[in-house]
Design an enzyme around this catalytic site. Structure first.
Site, PDB file in Angstrom:
ATOM      1  N   SER A  55       6.677 -18.476 -30.299  1.00 20.44           N
ATOM      2  CA  SER A  55       5.269 -18.104 -30.323  1.00 20.44           C
ATOM      3  C   SER A  55       5.006 -17.337 -31.607  1.00 20.44           C
ATOM      4  O   SER A  55       5.882 -16.633 -32.105  1.00 20.44           O
ATOM      5  CB  SER A  55       4.966 -17.241 -29.095  1.00 20.44           C
ATOM      6  N   LYS A  81       9.297 -15.035 -26.354  1.00 19.49           N
ATOM      7  CA  LYS A  81       9.070 -16.225 -25.549  1.00 19.49           C
ATOM      8  C   LYS A  81       9.944 -17.411 -25.926  1.00 19.49           C
ATOM      9  O   LYS A  81      10.364 -17.557 -27.061  1.00 19.49           O
ATOM     10  CB  LYS A  81       7.594 -16.655 -25.648  1.00 19.49           C
ATOM     11  N   ASN A 115       9.345 -21.334 -25.147  1.00 20.65           N
ATOM     12  CA  ASN A 115       8.388 -22.247 -24.510  1.00 20.65           C
ATOM     13  C   ASN A 115       8.978 -23.624 -24.239  1.00 20.65           C
ATOM     14  O   ASN A 115       9.648 -24.178 -25.104  1.00 20.65           O
ATOM     15  CB  ASN A 115       7.147 -22.383 -25.390  1.00 20.65           C
ATOM     16  N   ARG A 117     -13.731 -66.024 -25.408  1.00 22.21           N
ATOM     17  CA  ARG A 117     -13.074 -64.993 -26.214  1.00 22.21           C
ATOM     18  C   ARG A 117     -14.087 -63.885 -26.429  1.00 22.21           C
ATOM     19  O   ARG A 117     -15.177 -64.115 -26.936  1.00 22.21           O
ATOM     20  CB  ARG A 117     -12.593 -65.539 -27.566  1.00 22.21           C
TER      21      ARG A 117
END
Lengths: 348, 348, 348, 348
Positions: free
Chosen positions: C268, C274, C276, C307
């Site tokens: 972070s 942290k 993650n 088409r």
């Protein structure tokens, strides 16, 4: 289909706006007020307008023939007008539905009912914001661990968390009034949307009709469905904001986190110790359901020519569901906000 | 909501599979056969299994308490099992729902009903292919202008055109049998999907249960929703193939092209000269509706943990609608194919 | 747009199949093999087929004129065929693209590249299943708390959990072969899909073409897009199964649960503590992205007339993205499975 | 993937806003102005703010390490901030990105670029409305057959038809200004969205930052994604309105109807007589593409906790595509409106 499931994901109050009787009542209101507005503009004799208004009031539909009419014509209006003309009597029959087309009746009927629905949603939204503020007053100073990317971040407070729930609801509440005012409009165009059948009095009649029906006035918008798409977007934004609350609650109520306790949890058939955050889960479901339906609703913006049976019908399948899902989500969010207990202690 | 609209986009035969009574009947069938299979495996006394089977047969639900249970628990099963145990009597109550969990009952009930639904769809698909072949026999040699990119291309024949309609239906018909065989399976896992509560007899019981219920056998798939996603895909492929037919018919029936006449066209409330290709439009609508719902159904593949209330409920909101929409589309396609008249003359 | 983001949600190996050069190479392969098959059927002189094969090998495209052609014609083929005819020389020019139409080249080119892509996906899927089995061998006997409806349920084992991840991947792996075999087919129809320009030799040419290109043979399917819809469904089922794994990992890696540690977590910018679970989150994202795209892809089943420029182009915008997202999801799932450490101890 | 296809469905001007260099430039602008606003609030020495501004101006990114950072962290910001701090020098490094988090930089960078994009779209929309009005001046009095439910209804005029195209564009043009003003806001919250790291000066800094960046001011909205959902809705409403025009043009340009001729039609590789309404078809495609993406974008409203890696990343995959598709649709609509010739004669 399942009536039971309606207790979970339906909403009786909201569904009432989309019943056949509510639709019919709104259609008759349209026809009565149209005749009145046309009388004021000199296109219809006053006496005819009075008789039509009475016919609309006393009208007893033949539902099975309306159903046959719908199957054959794709809309009930030709059959309904036929029945209504019979009810009004031969002398006044030509003045029933004068200069209007099916789409005028159907779209205006829907708008009338959406108006009631938006009032219901606005009231529930007010109530929910107030309930969340009560939580803030009670628990606002409590510590709470914030989580980013599914990991513990830093401590903040319950008030900080509640702000993230309340702020979008407040924005949506403000937007609700704008949406209702700008988007809930009458439909009046005649067969191909030009009001040509109203002999130069179309705009005057539209103005009077809007006023008497309590809707905003607008030029004909038969094939212009941006308003419908925007209404749907508001609904999905709201159910999405509620889904975020539900997801947060389900995460915070995990046993291992236990930052939230729910006063009333759901039971398991096999595990009596469990207390399931059912309304929180329902909020997530309804958010995802509405998000998907919004994508489908916007498919109907490609509304070919002056009236597309295919695109229009797609709206009918989607928009009422979105309304009901949003109303149900508000109901669950309100119940949930009343059963939340934050666990912890006040920040010093 | 609107019952009238069901005449257009609903389907009574298909909806019957998703009624509460059909669900309850299938759930009771599951419970009775589970007890029987458990008796064969020696987990339940034979007498208990007989009494449970009888209780399932004579069971009179208290619907309002089932509704309360659903609201509280998110599923009706805890309340249903409670009622069923009362019905079976104290002595046999412990053997009701033994080793099973809500999801076992609910998913198996759905699969039982999907089996009936797929038989209905297969039968209608056979009938539709035959009706299209009748058109081929009647009109196959007629000249028809082919269109590419919304412009005239070259002449081909009605048979050439019908081939493009029939071929995907044939492929889907073949796939229908594979899908039904591979995907319509029992669910049996117990609280966390391990069959641990069945004391080593889980696989044996599952096999007997599958056989007696007429479903394919499979290991527990509580949180593995690929089968549901694939069932939904087949439904959307079918309604999409029918939507293509509807779009072609609406284009060929344009007044300016007039290569197709419909025996029965819908009326307009304002323009008596019109003959609207209502069922063709409905086919386009249902194709787009189902396509969108499929996208939502696949959102529920992200089924967190051992059972996700949120993702599972999303399936309940979506899959039955897709089934009904597909059945309705087949009904309209069949009616349409019987009302089509190709205009023109035989190719030399 | 963002190239950086491709490192997260893109996949270089998969994207390579959808580059302009890969497309052009596959188109040239189609043209060379078509001429060869037509030579074998006696429609094209052997010498012409040889010269066309050489021209295809030596061809140097004028990309800016191809771009102009695309803008003007909606497809590059008219301009490409023009350039290729110049390259082949006046004498052989008439035999280039003989009896074929733009859609034949474009659809076959896509199928050729999808074949390579499915081989890539199958190989990665094998690798992933093996990596998950390694986890099972290492941690299978560890206790793990099962969670239902976001609440603790009962203890089971890591092996039980891994089974819920592996089983759908195994089913999808088996289905991968069926899908590749049934759905990866040549396209050959000529201007309006009848093979009429191939003078009765169309089926023979198609068979030879399919064989030499290594694709399955099939009648013309210009306006029958069920195969495309089914391919997309398989992709979304796979990314959905991987998204479920990602969601589980993100939940189990929550600090408060800590049943899983990831060897490599993301940092972070503001919170150095942290770690993650980035690849787990990416799996959830890609699952939801593909689910939504599948809904859009099925909208293109309503392929009007012989088409549809509009419906066909919608496929081009959606299907390659789904392929790349699925390949990226497999890459992340593989990396994730190698970085997972289950925390705990063996069950007795 | 295909660069060629970008000529059809991409848009170079719009894509430029979503390039990595545009993103980086906007991020650096954020960091420079943040330091300046923090200096004004007394949190950062003036000299540091000046040096940071200079560092932002002279910054040369190491792209390959940014890519590695993105892969590892899910965002480039940790690595970017590291590089930027090195560039600013040890003395000023602590003041770089002070009190901000990745999401502040990324969301504000996106908003800055969306502001430019919305100006581009507004300008094109003005131009398109003017081009349609020119058509009205030239052809407005021409007779035109109105069609409802794919059938001839009544004659109206080209002006009547053009009104149905222009009116929604005018509403969306008005809404564009409101949307830009209300929704294009700065993001500033710090790690968990409380601005706690800004020591009581957060609101003052936010106000100064918004003013200097030319965005509207707003409280932190990390996990409140309603603005993103509403921006997406506006984009889809616009592409939907253009898709309706495209569908109408394709229908009116059918050879059998021939109410419209296009000055420049696309060629076929096999049918030289054809003139394909390519830009009209592209408009339909882009409308359906955006509608589907909107449904996916709203899935990301369920943004769990204080920051959801999964939901946020889903926005990144969807919103830029919607912007580019809308810009491309406007470009095609403009080209189309300049190539349309209505065929017929003036109404008396």
């Amino acid at each position: 289909m399942s009536k039971l499931l309606d207790h979970l994901t339906g909403d009786a109050e909201a569904e009432a706006f989309f019943s056949d009787t509510a639709d019919l009542a709104a259609m008759l209101r349209f026809e009565a007020h149209l005749a009145q507005a046309e009388a004021e503009a000199g296109l219809v004799p006053d006496e005819a307008a009075r008789h039509i208004a009475e016919a609309c009031q006393n009208f007893q539909p033949d539902w099975s023939r309306l159903a046959e009419g719908l199957t054959k014509d794709g809309v009930i209006v030709p059959e309904l007008v036929k029945q209504l003309r019979q009810c009004a009597g031969e002398a006044y029959a030509p003045y029933v539905h004068l200069g209007a087309t099916s789409q005028d009746v159907i779209d205006t009927s829907q708008m009338l009912r959406l108006k009631g629905l938006f009032q219901l949603l606005a009231a529930r939204l007010d109530e929910l914001i107030e309930a969340l503020r009560r939580l803030e007053r009670e628990y606002g100073t409590f510590h709470l661990m914030a989580h980013t990317r599914m990991q513990q971040a830093l401590l903040f407070t319950v008030a900080d968390k509640l702000t993230t729930w309340i702020a979008p609801l407040q924005r949506l509440r403000i937007n609700c009034d704008r949406v209702a005012n700008e988007l809930l409009v009458i439909q009046l165009g005649g067969p191909v949307g030009t009001r040509a059948e109203l002999k130069g009095k179309g705009d005057q009649i539209a103005e009077a009709l809007a006023k008497s029906l309590g809707l905003s006035n607008a030029p004909c918008w038969h094939s212009q469905r941006d308003r419908i798409g925007e209404l749907g977007s508001w609904l999905s934004l709201l159910s999405g904001a509620l889904g975020k609350i539900g997801q947060d609650v389900a995460l915070l109520a995990q046993n291992e986190i236990a930052a939230i306790k729910l006063a009333t949890g759901g039971a398991s058939s096999a595990m009596p110790h469990k207390s399931n955050p059912v309304p929180a889960e329902v909020l997530v479901t309804l958010a995802r359901f509405n998000a998907g339906l919004l994508g489908t609703l916007h498919q109907s913006l490609v509304h070919e020519n002056e009236r597309s049976g295919a695109a229009w019908l797609l709206e009918w399948l989607v928009l009422p569901q979105m309304c009901v899902a949003t109303a149900a989500a508000l109901r669950h969010a309100l119940a949930l906000s009343r059963s939340i207990q934050f666990v912890g202690s006040s920040k010093m």
